[in-house]
Design an enzyme around this catalytic site. Structure first.
Site, short mmCIF file in Angstrom:
data_model
loop_
_atom_site.label_atom_id
_atom_site.label_comp_id
_atom_site.label_asym_id
_atom_site.label_seq_id
_atom_site.Cartn_x
_atom_site.Cartn_y
_atom_site.Cartn_z
N ASP A 97 0.86 -1.19 0.00
CA ASP A 97 0.00 0.00 0.00
C ASP A 97 0.89 1.23 0.00
O ASP A 97 1.60 1.49 0.96
CB ASP A 97 -0.88 -0.02 1.25
N ASP A 199 -2.89 4.79 -2.40
CA ASP A 199 -3.86 5.43 -1.51
C ASP A 199 -4.28 6.79 -2.05
O ASP A 199 -3.45 7.58 -2.53
CB ASP A 199 -3.21 5.57 -0.12
N GLU A 267 -6.78 3.93 -5.59
CA GLU A 267 -7.97 4.21 -4.78
C GLU A 267 -8.55 5.53 -5.26
O GLU A 267 -7.93 6.59 -5.13
CB GLU A 267 -7.63 4.30 -3.30
N HIS A 329 -10.94 -1.71 4.25
CA HIS A 329 -10.63 -1.32 5.63
C HIS A 329 -11.29 -0.01 6.05
O HIS A 329 -11.18 0.38 7.22
CB HIS A 329 -9.12 -1.17 5.78
N ASP A 330 -11.99 0.67 5.14
CA ASP A 330 -12.63 1.95 5.44
C ASP A 330 -14.15 1.87 5.46
O ASP A 330 -14.80 2.83 5.93
CB ASP A 330 -12.23 3.01 4.41
#
Length: 537
Positions: A97, A199, A267, A329-330
């Site tokens: 990431d 990200d 993302e 994860h969000d």
């Protein structure tokens, strides 16, 4: 020629919560290595690991203090090398990431940048003079609430931070900063990493004149303060595509040199038309996969899902490869959003649509969001805007592997509490149950490997009527039919005339007899909350 990632299934690991190897209650790289055989038996092709770089953990790794090392809580570079070697030996690829929009305020670059206005690295971050009234330079709002600017009294300027004040934004308009970050990609590619999830890619460049963002006319209390304005000028600037193209050139070049194709995933939370821009152009390709989050936000209706699938497919640029995601994860877990029966339907949907799917750890055993007591909350977003349901701790809780203490995750005290049914909802229990969620995921992934039509074939006949989502996957002479019942009542589906001899391959409801098999001329009968995959031969 089809690239490896086009037929692959990706699996996201939140490392703090996957497997703890040393009893400190925090998952680590050695723990991931110890659980690689689970990924092999599950049938995925690559793992994406959320940030593992050195960090003060203000935002649990998304505040990076060194882009070329491993945080001691996760292990060492040697541990990462061992993980890479063990994964590659099993035929698994490994993605890291990358967090390029911002660093930690503890990063040496920022320490230098804030040292003085004439420091050589001052322009590596985004600094602006105060407004006429001495306040922030504009009305931009942090994604975690409050102004997206922090005043530095020592130098008399504000610095930009799209998230926490401990996460200052990097200035990608500075060539030296851009070159340093491109060297980060080369460092990890040279070490054997197979790609990156990038990200908040769409955040990386801000408008050059830093004008105010427009007010959001649809804002209402409870949405989160960040939604008071539209991020028109603080995100999705045209210059970001040149940065993505530079990253792609490095990925492609190092992949060619090593003989192992690299993968870049972006993302990007944007509407479909804008999302398409991140594929780039033939002359300047962007990321391979701009993440498609539509299934996370979509109302769970057959007609609406059919429309979204069709719109997305028809929007793809030439050569653009689709991808689909159910959670991360969000965002709330799919089992929390839909409940267990429809979470099984969602699994079949994700793994039979055309494109590259990404699974989120724990979804394969049906984990739902976990209630976190107030005194156990760790997420800075929840701590800054409590009570709005924006906290991410509930979807980041430890994985359960067996019925032992703390689900086999740790011999110590886990950093977040596990789900209350960990003694029964775990890998070991579900592996022994042919009707479990884990067994369904394994069966679906086996079908993807067995039938190229599911992995890389065309998608046809998408429709959503009477609560049933229907489509076909086709490759050469093979045709597979997917029918998903999004209601709690049985549904009959008249198969198209070109389907001659359908045979059941898999049902989400064990032992369900569908009718319409072996060419008996009967309509297909779907169980309540049931989905099927048929093959026509």
């Amino acid at each position: 020629m089809t690239a490896w990632w086009q037929g692959a299934v990706l699996y996201q690991i939140y490392p703090r919560s996957y497997q703890d190897s040393d009893g400190d209650g925090i998952g680590d790289l050695r723990g991931i290595t110890a659980r690689l055989d689970h990924l092999v038996s599950l049938g995925v092709d690559a793992l994406w690991i959320s940030p593992i770089f050195p960090s003060p953990m203000a935002d649990f790794g998304y505040d990076v203090a060194d882009y070329c090392d491993v945080d001691p809580s996760f292990g060492t570079l040697t541990d990462l090398d061992a993980l890479l070697a063990a994964a590659h030996a099993r035929g698994l690829r490994v993605l890291l990431d990358l967090v390029p929009n911002h660093s930690s305020d503890r990063h040496p670059w920022f320490t230098e940048s804030r040292g003085s206005r004439d420091n050589p690295k001052r322009d590596w971050y985004i600094w602006r003079d105060p407004a006429a009234d001495g306040g922030p330079p504009n009305n931009w709002i942090s994604d975690f609430g409050g102004p997206a600017w922090e005043y530095d009294a020592a130098t008399g300027q504000y610095y930009s931070h799209a998230f926490l004040k401990e996460q200052p934004d990097l200035n990608w308009r500075n060539p030296a900063l851009a070159a340093a970050m491109m060297d980060v990609l080369r460092f990890w590619f040279d070490r054997g990493v197979d790609g990156f999830r990038i990200d908040v890619l769409w955040h990386m460049v801000k408008v050059a004149d830093f004008r105010d963002n427009p007010e959001n006319p649809d804002y209402r209390h409870g949405m989160g303060e960040m939604h008071r304005v539209l991020q028109t000028h603080s995100t999705d600037q045209p210059e970001v595509h040149a940065i993505a193209a530079d990253m792609r050139r490095i990925a492609d070049a190092t992949g060619h040199e090593s003989g192992r194709d690299r993968l870049l995933i972006g993302e990007i939370y944007l509407p479909v038309p804008k999302l398409m821009d991140y594929y780039g152009t033939a002359a300047a390709p962007g990321v391979h996969l701009p993440f498609n989050f539509q299934l996370i936000d979509a109302p769970w209706r057959a007609d609406g899902l059919a429309a979204r699938i069709t719109t997305y497919e028809t929007s793809l640029p030439p050569g653009g490869w689709p991808n689909w995601v159910l959670g991360n994860h969000d965002r709330p877990r799919v089992a929390a959003r839909l409940g267990d029966p429809q979470a099984r339907i969602a699994a079949m949907l994700l793994l039979t649509l055309r494109g590259t799917p990404t699974l989120y750890y724990g979804d394969e055993i049906g984990l739902a969001d976990v209630t976190i007591p107030a005194d156990a909350v760790r997420d800075p977003r929840e701590l800054r805007e409590p009570g709005l349901g924006l906290g991410r701790d509930p979807v980041r809780t430890p994985m359960a592997w067996d019925a032992g203490p703390h689900g086999g995750f740790t011999t110590g005290v886990p950093w977040l509490p596990l789900h209350t049914d960990a003694a029964t909802r775990n890998v070991a229990v579900q592996a022994a149950d042919p009707s479990s969620m884990l067994s369904l995921y394994r069966a679906l992934l086996t079908l993807r490997r067995t039938h190229p039509a599911l992995a890389t074939g065309a998608i046809e006949g998408v429709s959503g009527e009477d609560d049933v989502l229907y489509y076909e996957r086709q490759d050469g002479g093979a045709r597979l039919i997917v029918a998903l019942n999004l209601s709690a009542e049985a549904r009959r589906v008249a198969l198209p005339e070109h389907i001659a001899m359908p045979r059941l391959l898999l049902s989400t409801v064990p032992d369900w007899r569908t009718g319409g098999e072996e060419g008996d001329g009967q309509p297909l009968l779907l169980a309540p909350d049931g989905g099927v995959i048929l093959i026509d031969k």
